[in-house]
Design a protein around this motif. Structure first.
Motif, mmCIF file in Angstrom:
data_model
loop_
_atom_site.group_PDB
_atom_site.id
_atom_site.type_symbol
_atom_site.label_atom_id
_atom_site.label_comp_id
_atom_site.label_asym_id
_atom_site.label_seq_id
_atom_site.Cartn_x
_atom_site.Cartn_y
_atom_site.Cartn_z
ATOM 1 N N TRP A 1 32.613 24.927 45.252
ATOM 2 C CA TRP A 1 31.841 26.009 44.633
ATOM 3 C C TRP A 1 31.983 27.328 45.396
ATOM 4 O O TRP A 1 31.641 28.389 44.861
ATOM 5 N N ARG A 2 32.479 27.277 46.627
ATOM 6 C CA ARG A 2 32.570 28.493 47.451
ATOM 7 C C ARG A 2 33.986 29.044 47.561
ATOM 8 O O ARG A 2 34.172 30.163 48.036
ATOM 9 N N ARG A 3 34.979 28.274 47.147
ATOM 10 C CA ARG A 3 36.368 28.700 47.325
ATOM 11 C C ARG A 3 36.702 29.855 46.378
ATOM 12 O O ARG A 3 36.515 29.762 45.179
ATOM 13 N N HIS A 4 37.218 30.939 46.942
ATOM 14 C CA HIS A 4 37.708 32.066 46.149
ATOM 15 C C HIS A 4 38.992 32.567 46.805
ATOM 16 O O HIS A 4 39.108 32.582 48.033
ATOM 17 N N SER A 5 39.936 32.991 45.993
ATOM 18 C CA SER A 5 41.101 33.677 46.552
ATOM 19 C C SER A 5 40.661 35.039 47.089
ATOM 20 O O SER A 5 39.847 35.720 46.471
ATOM 21 N N ALA B 1 36.136 25.280 53.941
ATOM 22 C CA ALA B 1 35.144 24.619 54.794
ATOM 23 C C ALA B 1 35.233 25.103 56.237
ATOM 24 O O ALA B 1 34.228 25.100 56.958
ATOM 25 N N ARG B 2 36.423 25.510 56.668
ATOM 26 C CA ARG B 2 36.628 26.005 58.032
ATOM 27 C C ARG B 2 36.493 27.520 58.141
ATOM 28 O O ARG B 2 36.797 28.091 59.202
ATOM 29 N N GLY B 3 36.084 28.195 57.088
ATOM 30 C CA GLY B 3 35.907 29.636 57.139
ATOM 31 C C GLY B 3 37.194 30.422 57.060
ATOM 32 O O GLY B 3 37.217 31.614 57.404
ATOM 33 N N VAL B 4 38.275 29.797 56.608
ATOM 34 C CA VAL B 4 39.577 30.450 56.499
ATOM 35 C C VAL B 4 39.781 30.939 55.071
ATOM 36 O O VAL B 4 39.498 30.212 54.117
ATOM 37 N N ARG B 5 40.247 32.161 54.921
ATOM 38 C CA ARG B 5 40.520 32.728 53.606
ATOM 39 C C ARG B 5 41.988 32.512 53.239
ATOM 40 O O ARG B 5 42.847 32.339 54.111
ATOM 41 N N ALA B 6 42.254 32.572 51.937
ATOM 42 C CA ALA B 6 43.621 32.351 51.471
ATOM 43 C C ALA B 6 43.887 33.197 50.245
ATOM 44 O O ALA B 6 43.005 33.420 49.414
ATOM 45 N N SER B 7 45.105 33.674 50.146
ATOM 46 C CA SER B 7 45.584 34.277 48.907
ATOM 47 C C SER B 7 46.934 33.648 48.587
ATOM 48 O O SER B 7 47.639 33.153 49.478
ATOM 49 N N LEU B 8 47.293 33.647 47.315
ATOM 50 C CA LEU B 8 48.485 32.969 46.838
ATOM 51 C C LEU B 8 49.561 34.001 46.510
ATOM 52 O O LEU B 8 49.336 34.919 45.712
ATOM 53 N N LEU B 9 50.719 33.851 47.124
ATOM 54 C CA LEU B 9 51.861 34.730 46.857
ATOM 55 C C LEU B 9 52.846 33.943 45.999
ATOM 56 O O LEU B 9 53.744 33.269 46.503
ATOM 57 N N HIS B 10 52.669 34.042 44.697
ATOM 58 C CA HIS B 10 53.424 33.200 43.752
ATOM 59 C C HIS B 10 54.626 33.922 43.153
ATOM 60 O O HIS B 10 55.455 33.305 42.476
ATOM 61 N N LEU C 1 51.400 30.521 50.631
ATOM 62 C CA LEU C 1 50.018 30.853 50.978
ATOM 63 C C LEU C 1 49.978 31.891 52.084
ATOM 64 O O LEU C 1 50.804 31.858 53.005
ATOM 65 N N ARG C 2 49.031 32.783 52.009
ATOM 66 C CA ARG C 2 48.703 33.684 53.113
ATOM 67 C C ARG C 2 47.322 33.294 53.595
ATOM 68 O O ARG C 2 46.361 33.212 52.811
ATOM 69 N N LEU C 3 47.200 32.997 54.885
ATOM 70 C CA LEU C 3 45.965 32.465 55.455
ATOM 71 C C LEU C 3 45.443 33.389 56.549
ATOM 72 O O LEU C 3 46.235 34.047 57.242
ATOM 73 N N GLU D 1 35.490 37.225 52.041
ATOM 74 C CA GLU D 1 35.565 36.056 51.175
ATOM 75 C C GLU D 1 36.275 36.351 49.867
ATOM 76 O O GLU D 1 36.992 35.526 49.323
ATOM 77 N N GLY D 2 36.066 37.545 49.345
ATOM 78 C CA GLY D 2 36.632 37.864 48.040
ATOM 79 C C GLY D 2 35.677 37.471 46.930
ATOM 80 O O GLY D 2 35.073 36.403 46.983
#
Length: 333
Positions: A119-123, A267-276, A303-305, A310-311
């Motif tokens: 429920w918390r995951r956002h790109s 869960a570890r507080g790491v953000r991610a964006s997808l470079l597709h 992935l970019r981490l 949060e976004g």
């Protein structure tokens, strides 16, 4: 958490968890149906939401559905059932991409943090800090991908530069190609009254002021100077999700691996964006997977981490919208 019976509210929560998964351009290309006789949730492709120009083979659609399958599995286990998953279960029904049967009770309890992360995951398409990820976190992310039959690889600096170069080239092509540019613009919402599909303006993020990290221009503008820009991290941490084969089932497995990585990262507080972007051009995708002296893997996502904002969440259709009409009623029989 354990629930004795599947009622309408629980079914809708399960589907809502699945719908919270990421999808290319937030097309949400899935549809759900409950088979009440076997207590099995069917996940079908919503092909009308496919991207004819950006994703002509449907690879990204399968990847998106794979992410939804992983979320559904996590939610099913959270409610106390064993999620028994089959990919492409009926060859005569090509739109039926997966089924998840609610067997029970669950043999292995899912960590609560993964369900919470659904429920918390956002790109996050915003700049990250220069703070490095601890090796223990990187190891845990790699284990998450392996648990789903994929690999998460961190390229060496030279290969990072190559991935960025290929992504820049893909971004240039996407903006110059009239059909792809129009398709991309179609999925950017116009305002608050838009449907719960596509990219809301607040989620798009800025461009890199230093022109190092190629963030997607979802509006496919012809004039980059018109885009808002900010300085991003000087050395981005990139990772690739790869599979040994490149069949439809592999695309679905890669989606599940990608989503498990994203949930663990959240869960570890790491953000991610997808470079597709580079994966949308066959020749550039081939170059993404070519590494001298190593066995060839098929790259399914870049992935970019990092650590950063949060976004904002992208819009989502509701569980009731994604369930076929008889599904909610049939659970009560």
């Amino acid at each position: 958490m354990t629930t004795a019976t599947l009622d309408v509210a629980t079914l809708e929560t399960l589907v809502s968890a699945a719908v919270a998964a990421p999808s290319i351009l937030n097309t949400q290309p899935w549809r759900f149906r409950l088979d009440p006789d076997t207590v099995t949730v069917e996940i079908r492709a919503a092909t009308e939401r496919g991207l004819r120009h950006i994703d002509p083979t449907g690879r990204a659609l399968h990847l998106s559905v794979g992410c939804a399958v992983l979320n559904l599995r996590v939610a099913v286990a959270h409610f106390g059932w064993e999620p028994v998953t089959r990919l492409l279960p009926r060859p005569e029904e090509p739109d039926l991409l997966a089924t998840v049967r609610l067997a029970g009770p669950a043999r292995n309890s899912t960590a609560p943090r993964l369900y919470d992360a659904v429920w918390r995951r956002h790109s996050s398409r915003f700049p990250f800090s220069e703070r490095p990820l601890p090796s223990a976190v990187l190891t845990e992310l790699g284990e998450a991908a392996r648990a789903e039959g994929a690999l998460l690889s961190r390229p060496v600096p030279r290969d990072t530069d190559r991935l960025l170069r290929l992504t820049w080239e893909a971004e240039r092509r996407n903006t110059a190609d009239a059909d792809r540019a129009a398709e991309s613009r179609h999925w950017v919402q116009d305002g608050p009254g838009s449907a719960a599909l596509g990219m809301a303006p607040g989620t798009l993020g800025p461009q890199d002021f230093r022109d190092r990290i190629p963030m997607r221009d979802f509006g496919a503008h012809r004039h980059p100077a018109a885009l808002p820009s900010r300085p991003f991290e000087t050395r981005p941490l990139l990772a690739t999700v790869t599979t040994a084969h490149d069949r439809r089932a592999d695309w679905l497995r890669a989606g599940q691996a990608l989503e498990r990585v994203l949930l663990v990262a959240t869960a570890r507080g790491v953000r991610a964006s997808l470079l597709h972007q580079a994966l949308e051009w066959p020749d550039l995708r081939d170059e993404l997977g070519s590494r001298s002296g190593e066995s060839r893997d098929h790259v399914q996502m870049v992935l970019r981490l990092g650590y950063g904002p949060e976004g904002p969440p992208s819009p989502r259709r509701t569980a009731r919208q994604e369930l076929v009409e008889d599904a909610a009623r049939s659970v009560l029989r």
